[in-house]
Design an enzyme around this catalytic site. Structure first.
Site, PDB file in Angstrom:
ATOM      1  N   ASP A 144      10.256 -25.701  -5.618  1.00 65.31           N
ATOM      2  CA  ASP A 144       9.296 -24.685  -5.187  1.00 65.31           C
ATOM      3  C   ASP A 144       9.863 -23.954  -3.975  1.00 65.31           C
ATOM      4  OD1 ASP A 144       6.670 -23.369  -4.633  1.00 65.31           O
ATOM      5  OD2 ASP A 144       5.914 -24.869  -6.028  1.00 65.31           O
ATOM      6  N   HIS A 224       3.584 -21.289  -0.915  1.00 69.31           N
ATOM      7  CA  HIS A 224       3.397 -21.751  -2.293  1.00 69.31           C
ATOM      8  C   HIS A 224       3.770 -23.222  -2.449  1.00 69.31           C
ATOM      9  CE1 HIS A 224       4.097 -21.937  -6.696  1.00 69.31           C
ATOM     10  NE2 HIS A 224       3.245 -20.923  -6.768  1.00 69.31           N
ATOM     11  N   SER A 548       0.122 -21.930 -11.446  1.00 71.65           N
ATOM     12  CA  SER A 548       0.847 -22.690 -10.418  1.00 71.65           C
ATOM     13  C   SER A 548      -0.055 -23.711  -9.750  1.00 71.65           C
ATOM     14  CB  SER A 548       1.393 -21.744  -9.343  1.00 71.65           C
ATOM     15  OG  SER A 548       2.553 -21.095  -9.769  1.00 71.65           O
TER      16      SER A 548
END
Length: 767
Positions: A144, A224, A548
């Site tokens: 990620d 994220h 996600s």
């Protein structure tokens, strides 16, 4: 004082006290919502509230003042008061009152998705003889954008030493040193070569450089990576919120599992070279599960031209479960991460929404999705953005509130109605910036996708679907001086139906090998609050939507299974999650999908919505080993030499006619049924040693499905039994049809979806 007088006063006091007690039990606190805010002083608003209350207290101002609890005077108009049921009914009929609702007690919670799925705490997962407390031996790798190690979600309090089998490192880099790792974050690496090879023209020395903080290290500059890691395995953090919304505590699904960070994603994306390097290191380091909340654009290329398919194939071959997101394109056939050796997750809702009320000048109001906590001082004129076109822009172009498309003279001080076609959260946020820069004080965004994604707009704003948007535009077009007020966002619990598959979630069928159903399951991915990086915006938690966000929910559940069954293969863990999933919402009705509310099907949710409280007792599993994936590749047309090179298996290809459908997958998809076809599956007993299961089949429309044998009789744990599923087309059908196959033992259900499309020749078959 005379005794008689004292007794009279005492009697009067007791009478009043009893009357007050009776009133308290007969009444409760209600909120009276009245829509738009007024500009009066606090004293004036309080006096108005008392006057309204006196109307339901037989004109008594004294009783009205005694019943008053709270006045709302900043962002919206209303008050709270103690009322009886009769008074509530009377209050609801008064002019200006929009709604009256009870002041119900709410439990403080923020990572609401885990509560919604039934995982209240780790003890809720316990079954006799096993304990999820072994999860501190489970290592989850995240490919990620990195991590923010100082986040309270990643503290290592009371965690035991790092498992000795761990071979990873804590790579030192910019703002990241060896002490950035701990007993929670046990490893961290970053990969930049592939990124820099493609982005050399965007270096920091370039005049046109992108100034987003990058951190040449495993530190997360976008948020994220923090969000996904904390959703799967974040520690419990109390008393958090997002700008006043969703107050409570946050936690991951497997709170004691370890984190290994593989930063392969940067400001502009994730490059294949870096992704494969991350896979390579993760396999070496000894992770148990890899969580991949990223993927290719649709349509996906063939498996071995796709870095994630390649990396995940080898991870799976080394016993690592790879959990991935299905994509956010929303259309039929747009699913990605299609390989059968991966677990692919779509996104669905919970029963918590974030909404703003749009109050029109005629008193009607609508709810829209929003995270905007700002408020309008008063109602303002509302206009369609197409009427404020500027420069070379046409009215149609200006209706989308594009940069420089609005006439600031016309927009100043007004609420604008804008349109949106894309699904990007950034573009929706950008429209509010455009409106603000043009002088607008509010925005109603009509989203053609109607995906319920809440956005932290920079001005009071809310998103509505086309149906509600048309009603608002009708008011605007047919009213001489239309006005509107947009109230601050609030948290709404108990929204129904839930779960729903989100509009943005990519859907099947599998465009590469339709014999494999994708996605595999669905999990919460709408408006999820989790840890965040304060590098760009100074906040520790943020609300995001996307597949996600759904992916790490399944990652967390997989970690709990791995804690209890450390020897289970990736496909066994996948099977336990899929066969215990549900296709019913919390009301017991069939799951629907946004935006149109149609009944969802396996192309939306795979086997169904994940059920973490059932995964530890699946009864039977559909297991598969690396050699089974080799046979799959052979059967779908890969040549023997290529398969040998990919798998390292020198065995010859068995070129069967199954075209991949005999892979022991916990779903069956027959994309071209001409007349009849048979599929073989094998289940392994992981329940009671002596068990008998009976088959229950719901045949797809126009297809006759039989199973042989109809009973499975097991005598020991680990015993495998094969069965055959026979499909026969008996009537024509348009497109795909859906059913299910369940092995039933008492209350235990082991269910897989059936997906069939009959060939065009089926129209000639006799009924």
């Amino acid at each position: 004082m005379a005794p008689l007088m004292r007794s009279s006063i005492l009697y009067l006091f007791l009478y009043v006290l009893v009357a007050a007690v009776k009133y308290c039990f007969a009444s409760q606190v209600y909120v009276v919502y009245m829509g738009s805010k007024t500009n009066g002083t606090p004293d004036e608003i309080l006096r108005q509230n008392h006057q309204i209350l006196s109307a339901v207290h037989q004109g008594s101002m004294e009783k009205a003042q005694a019943s008053h609890v709270y006045s709302y005077r900043h962002g919206f108009r209303g008050f709270a008061a103690r009322l009886t049921e009769e008074q509530v009914a009377a209050m609801a009929k008064l002019p200006g009152v929009i709604s009256v609702f009870p002041n119900l007690k709410r439990t403080l919670h923020t990572t609401h998705s885990w509560d919604f799925m039934g995982l209240i705490d780790d003890e809720a997962m316990e079954i006799p003889g096993y304990s999820t407390k072994n999860q501190d031996n489970v290592i989850i790798g995240f490919i990620d954008t990195g991590i923010w190690p100082e986040s309270p979600s990643f503290n290592d309090l009371q965690m035991p030493p790092v498992p000795p089998r761990w071979k990873g490192v804590c790579e030192v880099g910019e703002a990241f040193n060896a002490s950035s790792c701990n007993r929670k974050i046990i490893g961290a690496r970053y990969y930049v070569n592939g990124y820099e090879a493609e982005e050399a023209s965007s270096s920091d020395d370039s005049p046109s450089a992108d100034k987003i903080v990058r951190y040449r290290s495993a530190r997360d500059s976008s948020g994220h990576g923090c969000h996904t890691a904390s959703t799967a395995t974040g520690r419990y953090v109390d008393n958090i919120n997002f700008e006043g919304l969703a107050r409570g505590g946050a936690r991951g699904g497997a709170r004691m599992a370890r984190i290994a960070v593989y930063k392969a994603c940067w400001d502009s994306g994730c490059y294949d070279a870096d992704i494969l390097a991350a896979f390579d290191d993760a396999i070496k380091d000894g992770v148990d599960i890899l969580s991949i909340s990223l993927g290719p654009e649709s349509p996906q290329g063939e498996y071995f031209n796709d870095a994630i398919s390649v990396g995940s194939f080898h991870a799976t071959s080394h016993g690592i479960l790879v959990v991935s997101s299905v994509g956010n394109e929303g259309s039929s056939g747009s699913a990605t991460n299609l390989a059968p050796w991966m677990m692919t997750v779509s996104a669905s809702s919970t029963d918590r929404d974030f909404t703003s009320d749009i109050v029109l000048g005629d008193g009607t109001f609508f709810k829209g999705a929003s995270l905007s906590h700002s408020s309008m001082n008063a109602s303002a004129r509302i206009m369609y953005a197409s009427e404020a076109y500027a420069g070379y822009f046409t009215p149609y172009q200006s209706s989308f509130c594009l940069e420089s498309s609005l006439n600031s003279t016309k927009v100043r001080g007004k609420v604008l109605v804008c349109r949106n076609l894309g699904s990007s959260s950034e573009s929706k946020l950008g429209k509010s910036i455009v409106v603000k820069n043009a002088g607008g004080v509010g925005m109603v965004l009509i989203d053609e996708g109607d995906d319920d994604v809440a956005i932290p707009f920079v001005i009071p704003a809310a998103i509505v679907g086309p149906r509600v948007g048309d009603k608002i535009l009708s008011y605007v077009n047919h009213t001489r001086k239309p006005r509107s007020l947009i109230l601050p966002a609030r948290t709404v619990l108990g929204s129904q139906p839930a779960p729903r598959v989100t509009a943005f979630s990519s859907k099947g069928p599998n465009s590469l090998t339709p014999q494999i159903l994708k996605p595999d399951v669905t999990a919460p991915g709408l408006n999820i609050l989790a840890a965040w990086s304060p590098a760009v915006k100074n906040m520790k938690f943020n609300i995001l939507s996307g597949t996600s966000m759904a992916c790490p929910h399944v990652t967390g559940i997989a970690a709990l299974i791995k804690a209890v069954y450390p020897s289970w293969s990736p496909s066994a863990i996948k099977s336990a999650i899929m066969t215990t999933a549900t296709v019913l919402d919390k009301r017991g009705h069939a799951i629907t999908t946004d935006p149109e509310g149609r009944l969802a099907n396996p192309f939306d949710y795979g086997a169904g919505f994940v059920n973490p409280t059932g995964v530890l007792n699946p009864g039977l599993i559909y297991d598969a080993q690396p050699v089974d994936y080799k046979d799959f590749l052979c059967s779908i047309g890969y040549d023997e030499n290529s398969v040998r090179l990919v798998t390292g298996n020198d065995g010859a290809c068995n070129h069967s006619s199954s075209q991949g459908m005999d892979l022991n997958y916990p779903s069956i998809s027959v994309p071209d049924l001409k007349s009849s076809f048979s599929v073989k599956r094998t289940v392994t007993n992981v329940g009671n040693a002596r068990s008998v299961y009976k088959v229950v089949v719901y045949s797809p429309r126009g297809v006759d499905v039989t199973v042989s044998p109809r009973y499975l009789i097991f005598n020991k744990y680990g015993q495998k039994i094969s069965f055959t599923v026979n499909f026969k087309a008996v009537a024509p059908s348009n497109g795909y049809v859906f059913g299910s196959l369940t092995w039933k033992k008492n209350k235990l259900r082991v269910t897989i979806p059936l997906v069939v499309r009959t060939a065009s020749s089926a129209t000639t078959l006799s009924r």
